[in-house]
Design an enzyme around this catalytic site. Structure first.
Site, short mmCIF file in Angstrom:
data_model
loop_
_atom_site.label_atom_id
_atom_site.label_comp_id
_atom_site.label_asym_id
_atom_site.label_seq_id
_atom_site.Cartn_x
_atom_site.Cartn_y
_atom_site.Cartn_z
N PHE A 83 140.60 48.93 18.51
CA PHE A 83 140.24 48.14 17.33
C PHE A 83 139.67 49.01 16.22
CE2 PHE A 83 140.78 43.92 18.90
CZ PHE A 83 140.37 43.88 20.23
N SER A 127 148.65 44.13 12.30
CA SER A 127 148.39 43.02 11.38
C SER A 127 149.67 42.51 10.75
CB SER A 127 147.44 43.52 10.28
OG SER A 127 147.41 42.61 9.19
N TYR A 152 145.23 50.18 3.27
CA TYR A 152 144.85 49.59 4.57
C TYR A 152 146.12 49.13 5.29
CZ TYR A 152 143.98 45.75 7.75
OH TYR A 152 144.02 44.91 8.84
N LYS A 156 148.29 50.55 8.86
CA LYS A 156 148.76 49.75 10.01
C LYS A 156 150.23 50.06 10.29
CE LYS A 156 145.03 47.54 11.11
NZ LYS A 156 144.34 47.90 12.37
N ARG A 298 143.68 37.05 -6.88
CA ARG A 298 143.13 38.34 -6.45
C ARG A 298 144.28 39.33 -6.32
NH1 ARG A 298 140.01 38.78 -0.68
NH2 ARG A 298 142.11 38.27 0.07
N ASP A 301 147.01 39.96 -3.16
CA ASP A 301 147.22 38.81 -2.26
C ASP A 301 148.69 38.45 -2.20
OD1 ASP A 301 144.75 38.23 -1.22
OD2 ASP A 301 144.16 36.96 -2.89
C1 WQD Z 1 142.68 34.70 2.80
C2 WQD Z 1 143.02 33.84 1.61
C3 WQD Z 1 142.56 34.86 -0.53
C4 WQD Z 1 138.24 35.06 -0.13
C5 WQD Z 1 143.12 40.24 5.18
C6 WQD Z 1 143.93 41.38 5.73
C7 WQD Z 1 144.31 41.07 7.17
C8 WQD Z 1 143.06 40.85 7.94
C9 WQD Z 1 142.36 39.62 7.36
C10 WQD Z 1 141.71 42.57 8.91
C11 WQD Z 1 143.68 34.61 0.47
C12 WQD Z 1 141.67 33.63 -0.30
C13 WQD Z 1 139.58 34.84 0.13
C14 WQD Z 1 137.59 34.31 -1.13
C15 WQD Z 1 139.65 33.15 -1.57
N1 WQD Z 1 142.24 41.98 7.86
N2 WQD Z 1 140.25 33.89 -0.58
N3 WQD Z 1 138.33 33.37 -1.82
O1 WQD Z 1 143.64 38.78 2.61
O2 WQD Z 1 144.80 37.02 4.05
O3 WQD Z 1 143.95 39.11 5.11
O4 WQD Z 1 142.01 39.95 6.00
O5 WQD Z 1 141.83 42.31 10.06
O6 WQD Z 1 145.00 42.17 7.70
O7 WQD Z 1 145.12 41.51 4.98
O8 WQD Z 1 142.34 37.41 4.30
O9 WQD Z 1 140.33 36.01 4.21
O10 WQD Z 1 140.59 37.89 2.50
O11 WQD Z 1 142.00 35.85 2.30
O12 WQD Z 1 140.30 32.30 -2.21
O13 WQD Z 1 136.37 34.46 -1.43
O14 WQD Z 1 141.79 33.33 1.08
O15 WQD Z 1 143.03 34.87 -1.86
O16 WQD Z 1 144.64 33.79 -0.14
P1 WQD Z 1 143.76 38.05 3.89
P2 WQD Z 1 141.22 36.82 3.33
#
Ligand code: WQD
Length: 344
Positions: A83, A127, A152, A156, A298, A301
């Site tokens: 991990f 991922s 990042y 992977k 963001r 995304d």
């Molecule tokens: C999810 C959705 C944001 C925060 C990443 C990595 C993945 C894994 C998980 C490590 C998106 C939206 C988020 C906020 C929001 N990483 N959001 N407001 O980006 O899908 O995945 O993290 O293990 O490999 O790519 O996860 O939770 O950051 O975002 O609206 O304050 O929530 O835009 O659509 P993500 P996330």
């Protein structure tokens, strides 16, 4: 004699939940972690949950001599779950070299040492980010790998290639690559959960910190996507269900059930949920009203991604079973427990 498994990054969010499930399945666990994004108290929490204290060594996987010495101290390690890695998408854009060195060299060190100590296999924490924005949804393991959106995500992809090439070269090891979707929630005991350093980057920890009053308002990054309610869609998977998939993967390696020397599985629920749907599900599941605002998108995304988990369901005989409501309740219970303990 219990089989011994090394878990790198075992005091982290997914790592700690996986250590508990390994112990519940009768494995003896050795954790190594450099504690750069977690703390030593997690070892106590693991012991409270499982009743068994795992061995712990503060080691950075970049430290080859320390890793070498570890395998001399803890003999007969049968397999590794890896991990330990830097995992903040945004930070990786600002500090690419830190990500390339940490995430690639750590893995290379482990792969080099495995044959020397007759370690049979490695389960690698990959991922869904390797798929980018899939052309077809739900996404299967056969979907093309797309150019990573961040260093990042690129690490992977490169890690997966390093493992494939190493095993193709004849290294006497096997591997299972688990491509996670979005891990969320906490252990039902509320003794383990996500503990982000500083301001959470991920949705659910920011959401629960908003719900408890640490953050004023949750910002929803965009509602002008081409989705039913305009917000992004993700496959949110319960962290304990995800942890259990790792135990199944270790069993598969040690029981010689692998059909290929490298196998890849999508570890998701198969259910896409939008950000706004998740917010409403949280409110319904907990009765807690959430303060949020829609803001701009963001950078980086992707619009929508969710798994086709059929291959993992059938081949591993594993399925994500916990409902989104129960998962969000567990995240809320964990946040309440953190406040009770004066941690956040
Ligand atoms: C999810 C959705 C944001 C925060 C990443 C990595 C993945 C894994 C998980 C490590 C998106 C939206 C988020 C906020 C929001 N990483 N959001 N407001 O980006 O899908 O995945 O993290 O293990 O490999 O790519 O996860 O939770 O950051 O975002 O609206 O304050 O929530 O835009 O659509 P993500 P996330």
């Amino acid at each position: 004699m219990a089989k011994r498994i090394l878990v790198t990054g075992g005091t982290g969010y997914i790592g700690s939940h996986t250590v508990v499930e390994l112990q519940n399945s009768g494995y003896e666990v050795v954790i190594i972690d450099n504690l750069s994004n977690s703390n030593i108290d997690i070892v106590d929490s693991i012991e409270k949950v499982s009743g068994i204290r795992p061995a712990f060594e503060r080691i950075d996987c970049l430290d080859y001599p320390a890793l070498d010495a570890l395998f001399t101290k803890y003999t007969n390690i049968e397999a590794i779950i890896h991990f330990a890695a830097s995992k903040a998408v945004g930070e990786s854009v600002e500090k690419p070299l830190l990500y390339y060195r940490n995430n690639l060299v750590s893995l290379i060190n482990l792969l080099e040492l495995m044959p020397k100590y007759a370690i049979k296999g490695i389960v690698f924490s990959s991922s869904c980010t390797v798929y980018g924005q899939p052309d077809e949804l739900p996404v299967t393991e056969k979907a093309p790998i797309k150019k990573a959106e961040s260093p990042y995500g690129n690490t992977k992809q490169i890690n997966e290639e390093i493992i494939q090439d190493t095993i193709k070269s004849g290294a006497p090891i096997q591997a299972i690559l688990l491509r996670y979707f979005n891990p969320i929630g906490a252990h039902p005991t509320a003794l383990l959960g996500e503990l982000p350093n500083g301001v959470p980057q991920n949705l659910v920890p920011y959401l629960t910190q908003t719900a408890i009053g640490i953050r004023e308002k949750l910002s929803v990054f965009g509602d002008d996507y081409n989705t039913p309610d305009g917000s992004c869609i993700r496959d949110f998977i319960n962290v304990v269900d995800l942890a259990k998939a790792h135990v199944v993967a270790i069993d598969r390696i040690l029981e010689n059930k692998q059909k290929e020397k490298v196998e890849v599985f999508n570890i998701g629920t198969g259910r896409g949920l939008s950000v706004l749907e998740l917010i409403h599900a949280f409110e319904a599941a907990t009765g807690v009203k959430l303060s949020y605002q829609i803001v701009g998108r963001r950078a980086g995304d992707i619009e929508q991604v969710w798994a086709d988990p059929e291959y993992a369901n059938k081949e591993l005989d594993w399925k994500a079973e916990t409902s989104i409501e129960e998962t969000l309740r567990s995240a809320w219970e964990w946040q309440l427990k953190l406040r009770e303990r004066g941690i956040q």
